[in-house]
Design an enzyme around this catalytic site. Sequence first.
Site, PDB file in Angstrom:
ATOM      1  N   CYS A  54     -43.560   6.382 -35.837  1.00 23.82           N
ATOM      2  CA  CYS A  54     -44.311   6.295 -34.583  1.00 23.82           C
ATOM      3  C   CYS A  54     -43.415   6.617 -33.383  1.00 23.82           C
ATOM      4  O   CYS A  54     -43.882   7.168 -32.382  1.00 23.82           O
ATOM      5  CB  CYS A  54     -44.942   4.910 -34.432  1.00 23.82           C
ATOM      6  SG  CYS A  54     -43.769   3.550 -34.612  1.00 23.82           S
ATOM      7  N   HIS A 298     -43.721  -1.376 -33.364  1.00 20.53           N
ATOM      8  CA  HIS A 298     -44.554  -0.179 -33.229  1.00 20.53           C
ATOM      9  C   HIS A 298     -44.411   0.424 -31.823  1.00 20.53           C
ATOM     10  O   HIS A 298     -44.316  -0.303 -30.838  1.00 20.53           O
ATOM     11  CB  HIS A 298     -46.014  -0.538 -33.497  1.00 20.53           C
ATOM     12  CG  HIS A 298     -46.933   0.648 -33.521  1.00 20.53           C
ATOM     13  ND1 HIS A 298     -46.750   1.711 -34.382  1.00 20.53           N
ATOM     14  CD2 HIS A 298     -48.032   0.959 -32.771  1.00 20.53           C
ATOM     15  CE1 HIS A 298     -47.704   2.612 -34.162  1.00 20.53           C
ATOM     16  NE2 HIS A 298     -48.475   2.171 -33.196  1.00 20.53           N
TER      17      HIS A 298
END
EC number: 3.4.19.12
Length: 948
Positions: A54, A298
């Site tokens: 990510c 994340h």
Amino acid sequence: RRNCRGNPNCLVGIGEHVWLGEIDENSFHNIDAPNCERRKKNAFVGLTNLGATCYVNTFLQMWFLNLELRQALYLCPSTCSEYAAGEGIPKDKDYEPQTICEHLQYLFALLQNSKRRYIDPSGFVKALGLDTGQQQDAQEFSKLFMSLLEDTLSKQKNPDVRNIVQKQFCGEYAYVTVCNQCGRGSKLVSKFYELELNIQGHKQLTDCITEFLKEEKLEGDNRYFCETCQSKQNATRKIRLLSLPCTLNLQLMRFVFDRSVPFHPEHSVMATFLPDSVYVYELSAVLIHRGVSAYSGHYIAHVKDPQTGEWYKFNDEDIEKMEGKKLQLGIEEDLAEPSKSQTRKPKCGKGTHCSRNAYMLVYRLQTREKSLTIEVPAFLQELVERDNCKFEEWCNEMAEMRKQSVARGKIKHEEVKELYKRLPAEAGSPYDFISLEWLQKWLDESTPPKPIDNTACLCSHGKLHPDKIPIMKRISEYVADFFYRRYGGGPRLNVKALCKDCVVERCRILRLKNQLNEDYKTVTNLLKLTVKGNDGFWVGKASLRSWRQLALEQLNEQDEDAEHSNGKMNGNAQNKDESNEKREEEVELNFNEDIVCPHGDLCISENERRVVSKEAWEKLKQYFPKAPEFPNNKECCSQCKILEREGEENEALHKMMASEQKTSLQNLFHDKCRPCLGSWPQETDELYIVSQFFVEEWRKFVRRPTRCSPVSSVGNSALLCPHGGLMFTYASMTKEDSKLIALIWPSEWERIQKLFVVDHVIKITRTQAAGADPEGALYTSEPQLCPECREGLLCQQQRDLREYTQATIYIHKVVDNKKVMKDAAPELNVSSSEAEEEREENKPEGEQDPDFNQADGGVKRQKISHQSYVAYQKQGIRRSTRHRKVRGEKALLVSANQTLKELKIQIMHAFSVAPFDQNLSIDGKMLSDDTATLGSLGVIPESVILLK
């Protein structure tokens, strides 16, 4: 309604409700509509998260929306030979980018003109050599990639391409130092691609920048050496901004201090910090990170579209357009970790934004120029169109599959509605038996039914087993004909398939089970009667004690054998070989076999049997028709009588032999009377060697001559190598190998040679000059040491230590650079159960062996192989006892062939420490090569590895 599983006529609740009534055609397939994967109009294209990528995706989206960078990359010439020659790329050949620039070109072209909702960046990630399963620090990745891109583009001839990284991202500042004594200043100019800002104790972004540029005093030990004064002087030092880039990256040091800092979304006036110039910036992107460290959690990005001024949230495959044209940081970005107490968004002043999770702020220099219009080069557009064609083909294929699934579902729907009505067998009409399991699979829309397989419910006579009736269903012959025509299989089970023989046998077993308790009382009363004459029978006392239990088990086995004669339904039968092996392992004596001798006749020991009446025997025979029968006038086995006499003679002989040998070899019997190499006795210069195994076997015989076999030979070949050389050095025989040998006095050796067969004589001789120091004595062996085989033995021992699977090692986490010593207070670190287990484990085996009760409690050893000297190393592997686990330590199961990186992943799960933060060492040696195996690094079972 539920199905009555015991009733073969009940056909309700077997899965038919799914098909009855109207059905939505979408239930006939599990394929999502292909258009869900299609890019919406005026939307951006997402990027697939390949596991932990990510952080890559967020930067790719930010760089893609930097129009100047995108345009410069499109201007890079392609290295593809076919395109350079003007031939275009062959349709049967996939395009493979050769450089980082080409990978980025192709990705940007797809992000711009692809029809897909998201694309796969695996080619780009693979080209960079990134581990898709391990997250990196986004800031570190950005720095390294920009450096790589700048280096790659520096070879381009076009200056607009060559200098794009410096123009867009590179600024300059100077470290300015001024001497307090003479006022002379020195300046060190440095480039930067981002400014790292400390946020501790600051309420807004400008305060962070002010601290970054603040003046620092150089005093005391930190004084500055002035070239003019030619001495160390007090001075001041500060950072002075010289030029700022078009794209200004501000890195917030959030992983040091977890707090929020307000920042201006619309304008950041840098003129205050850069005299004589006016730099006005507007916020263009915010990189958000949620997680406890930069290497986990994340990453997402909020990026402003430079052409429309609208904000978008980029979260891997998903892209969300913000309402209006203002940045909206959602509550999910602003919240810290769920375990923390903050539940509200941080308070912000008007015209500012706050975020506890903002990791990087990207500002763009305001210009009055119109936004660029970027066209994808023809070469790249051709590649994009080719990918779009593949996507359209995939969409058509998925749509066709959905269409076919719906068509099949409709046909099946009509089939089930029609057949289910005619499924029950009417009274007096022909019928078939079908397994309930197969019928349920036929009604299960997710799996097409297989051919009917009735073999698993057949009895040993090839008919339908009565115990299988509850899991079968009786259906009409009409539907059965359709099933066998459509799906095949067999054998068919109609009314003629019911097995009468099995029913009769089951009834016999049930009657015997019901009758058993009455017969037990009868036999018990009959056993109380005295048997006269020769009308009785011999029965084993052990059999009589347990005959009711044996009978019940036998009846249950017959019942189970009948029930499972063909295993489970639909071909899941138990493997016959497996069941036979299991039965062989669990061999038990049947009724009355406890009085059968090895020759198949009546045993000679009358203490193990008794006479029962004829009436009692007949009752018992009903349950054990195959039991051995011995009338009470039957003579016992003649062979056993002869062997008994011979055995008595041998026992007497063994007792006499053991007594003589013990008297003759008193020193060998008692360890305390034997010589020791560590303290050589002065009264002799020669000692003889035998194996410890020989000594232990001989002692067992001397202690229990009637139960143990006499020892006939010494067997010294086990101590020699295949070449006839000795396997031990004098030094090793005084230490680690001392437990494998026994030393013999010369006088005792003479007696041993008379009593036993000696295959090899092994002698140790001491030689020393008269009046010399005993420590300078020379020791020689006959036969001499074999150096090659000795070395091979040691190598084999080391190799075995490094060729292990599922062995235990211990990871000890170091706190404040100090290792908690396990020996300091073991009673505080070892649980009572562990300590008890350790004491039990360290007991000599002799303490648990009634045949081995030495005065000195010596440890019983394994038998040494006469075939190979290598057997010694098998004993030598486990020298240490159980490791005592201490606080801050965890046990892990590892294998010698696993890599250090795999161990680090285990440690990460055990201690929550990321692999890159793990500093591992063993015995003072750092473990740093992630690709090396644990065996090659010297990690052996029971090792303790320190983790910092």
